[in-house]
Write a protein that holds these residues in place. Sequence first.
Motif, PDB file in Angstrom:
ATOM      1  N   ILE A 239       4.669  -0.059   2.574  1.00 27.56           N
ATOM      2  CA  ILE A 239       3.268   0.340   2.762  1.00 27.56           C
ATOM      3  C   ILE A 239       2.395  -0.907   2.865  1.00 27.56           C
ATOM      4  CG2 ILE A 239       1.265   1.473   1.707  1.00 27.56           C
ATOM      5  CD1 ILE A 239       3.257   3.461   0.423  1.00 27.56           C
ATOM      6  N   GLU A 240       2.611  -1.860   1.962  1.00 33.50           N
ATOM      7  CA  GLU A 240       1.821  -3.092   1.991  1.00 33.50           C
ATOM      8  C   GLU A 240       2.004  -3.836   3.311  1.00 33.50           C
ATOM      9  OE1 GLU A 240       1.329  -4.945  -2.348  1.00 33.50           O
ATOM     10  OE2 GLU A 240       3.425  -4.588  -1.844  1.00 33.50           O
TER      11      GLU A 240
ATOM     12  N   MET B 267      -3.685  -8.855   3.252  1.00 35.82           N
ATOM     13  CA  MET B 267      -3.433  -8.280   1.949  1.00 35.82           C
ATOM     14  C   MET B 267      -2.181  -8.933   1.354  1.00 35.82           C
ATOM     15  SD  MET B 267      -2.581  -4.303   0.837  1.00 35.82           S
ATOM     16  CE  MET B 267      -3.469  -3.672   2.201  1.00 35.82           C
ATOM     17  N   ASN B 268      -2.251  -9.313   0.118  1.00 36.79           N
ATOM     18  CA  ASN B 268      -1.142  -9.940  -0.581  1.00 36.79           C
ATOM     19  C   ASN B 268      -0.112  -8.869  -0.960  1.00 36.79           C
ATOM     20  OD1 ASN B 268       0.513 -11.533  -2.079  1.00 36.79           O
ATOM     21  ND2 ASN B 268      -0.999 -12.068  -3.625  1.00 36.79           N
ATOM     22  N   ARG B 269       1.124  -9.055  -0.532  1.00 38.75           N
ATOM     23  CA  ARG B 269       2.194  -8.080  -0.775  1.00 38.75           C
ATOM     24  C   ARG B 269       2.897  -8.369  -2.100  1.00 38.75           C
ATOM     25  NH1 ARG B 269       5.879  -8.761   4.237  1.00 38.75           N
ATOM     26  NH2 ARG B 269       7.316  -7.714   2.834  1.00 38.75           N
ATOM     27  N   TRP B 270       2.278  -8.052  -3.215  1.00 39.59           N
ATOM     28  CA  TRP B 270       2.921  -8.358  -4.484  1.00 39.59           C
ATOM     29  C   TRP B 270       3.361  -7.118  -5.250  1.00 39.59           C
ATOM     30  CZ3 TRP B 270       1.218  -6.656  -9.188  1.00 39.59           C
ATOM     31  CH2 TRP B 270      -0.086  -6.155  -9.255  1.00 39.59           C
ATOM     32  N   ILE B 271       2.737  -5.975  -5.018  1.00 37.08           N
ATOM     33  CA  ILE B 271       3.010  -4.793  -5.850  1.00 37.08           C
ATOM     34  C   ILE B 271       4.437  -4.286  -5.640  1.00 37.08           C
ATOM     35  CG2 ILE B 271       2.287  -2.440  -6.388  1.00 37.08           C
ATOM     36  CD1 ILE B 271      -0.568  -3.317  -5.458  1.00 37.08           C
ATOM     37  N   GLY B 272       4.817  -4.096  -4.382  1.00 39.53           N
ATOM     38  CA  GLY B 272       6.166  -3.636  -4.104  1.00 39.53           C
ATOM     39  C   GLY B 272       7.219  -4.643  -4.530  1.00 39.53           C
ATOM     40  N   ARG B 273       6.937  -5.901  -4.274  1.00 32.60           N
ATOM     41  CA  ARG B 273       7.885  -6.950  -4.663  1.00 32.60           C
ATOM     42  C   ARG B 273       8.031  -7.015  -6.178  1.00 32.60           C
ATOM     43  NH1 ARG B 273       6.143 -11.590  -0.260  1.00 32.60           N
ATOM     44  NH2 ARG B 273       6.957 -10.462   1.547  1.00 32.60           N
TER      45      ARG B 273
ATOM     46  N   GLY C 284       9.788   0.159  -5.284  1.00 30.72           N
ATOM     47  CA  GLY C 284       9.267  -1.133  -4.860  1.00 30.72           C
ATOM     48  C   GLY C 284       9.424  -1.358  -3.369  1.00 30.72           C
ATOM     49  N   TYR C 285      10.567  -0.977  -2.826  1.00 35.94           N
ATOM     50  CA  TYR C 285      10.810  -1.140  -1.401  1.00 35.94           C
ATOM     51  C   TYR C 285       9.795  -0.331  -0.590  1.00 35.94           C
ATOM     52  CZ  TYR C 285      12.965  -0.713   3.165  1.00 35.94           C
ATOM     53  OH  TYR C 285      13.182  -0.715   4.521  1.00 35.94           O
ATOM     54  N   LEU C 286       9.607   0.922  -0.970  1.00 36.84           N
ATOM     55  CA  LEU C 286       8.656   1.770  -0.245  1.00 36.84           C
ATOM     56  C   LEU C 286       7.223   1.268  -0.401  1.00 36.84           C
ATOM     57  CD1 LEU C 286      10.191   5.267  -1.031  1.00 36.84           C
ATOM     58  CD2 LEU C 286      10.230   4.031   1.151  1.00 36.84           C
ATOM     59  N   THR C 287       6.893   0.788  -1.578  1.00 32.40           N
ATOM     60  CA  THR C 287       5.561   0.232  -1.800  1.00 32.40           C
ATOM     61  C   THR C 287       5.354  -1.021  -0.962  1.00 32.40           C
ATOM     62  OG1 THR C 287       5.555   1.138  -4.041  1.00 32.40           O
ATOM     63  CG2 THR C 287       3.955  -0.583  -3.562  1.00 32.40           C
TER      64      THR C 287
ATOM     65  N   ALA D  43       1.951  -3.216 -11.683  1.00 31.46           N
ATOM     66  CA  ALA D  43       2.085  -2.520 -10.397  1.00 31.46           C
ATOM     67  C   ALA D  43       1.205  -1.277 -10.361  1.00 31.46           C
ATOM     68  CB  ALA D  43       3.538  -2.150 -10.137  1.00 31.46           C
ATOM     69  N   ALA D  44       1.129  -0.560 -11.462  1.00 36.02           N
ATOM     70  CA  ALA D  44       0.293   0.652 -11.519  1.00 36.02           C
ATOM     71  C   ALA D  44      -1.179   0.303 -11.306  1.00 36.02           C
ATOM     72  CB  ALA D  44       0.482   1.355 -12.867  1.00 36.02           C
ATOM     73  N   PHE D  45      -1.655  -0.692 -12.012  1.00 34.98           N
ATOM     74  CA  PHE D  45      -3.066  -1.067 -11.864  1.00 34.98           C
ATOM     75  C   PHE D  45      -3.344  -1.655 -10.482  1.00 34.98           C
ATOM     76  CE2 PHE D  45      -2.967  -1.468 -16.678  1.00 34.98           C
ATOM     77  CZ  PHE D  45      -3.548  -0.226 -16.868  1.00 34.98           C
ATOM     78  N   GLY D  46      -2.391  -2.414  -9.957  1.00 34.00           N
ATOM     79  CA  GLY D  46      -2.543  -2.946  -8.605  1.00 34.00           C
ATOM     80  C   GLY D  46      -2.607  -1.841  -7.571  1.00 34.00           C
TER      81      GLY D  46
END
Length: 122
Positions: free
Chosen positions: A70-71, A1-7, A64-67, A108-111
Amino acid sequence: MNRWIGRWMMGVGVFHTVIGFILYHAQLREIAGIGFWNSLNPGTPILYLAFWFFFAGVAAILIGYLTDWIEKSGVEGFPVGLGWTLLGIALAGVIVTPLSGFWLVFPAAFGALARSRATPLV
């Protein structure tokens, strides 16, 4: 999984915090000069604005850190409430102040919604 949402959200938060320092450095210095404790009062709305602008950036970094955590953890999906909450924040912000950075929360919301589970984590 690409970790982009939290970042992405951490980037938005860092950007927001840096802009807050640039726009409100004098007010943040004034708050520090007062000594922080009980430094905001109803007669100084610009100090409230400076504090909450800076605080919102820090909150976005934390989200973002918590997201990202999770990722990174390998969990198969996000809690469904994460995406809906981010979408609500983005919508409320854009409605109240369209010329703002709230638009940056939509990706980020849609992701997060795309990766959310059908049932929330308990």
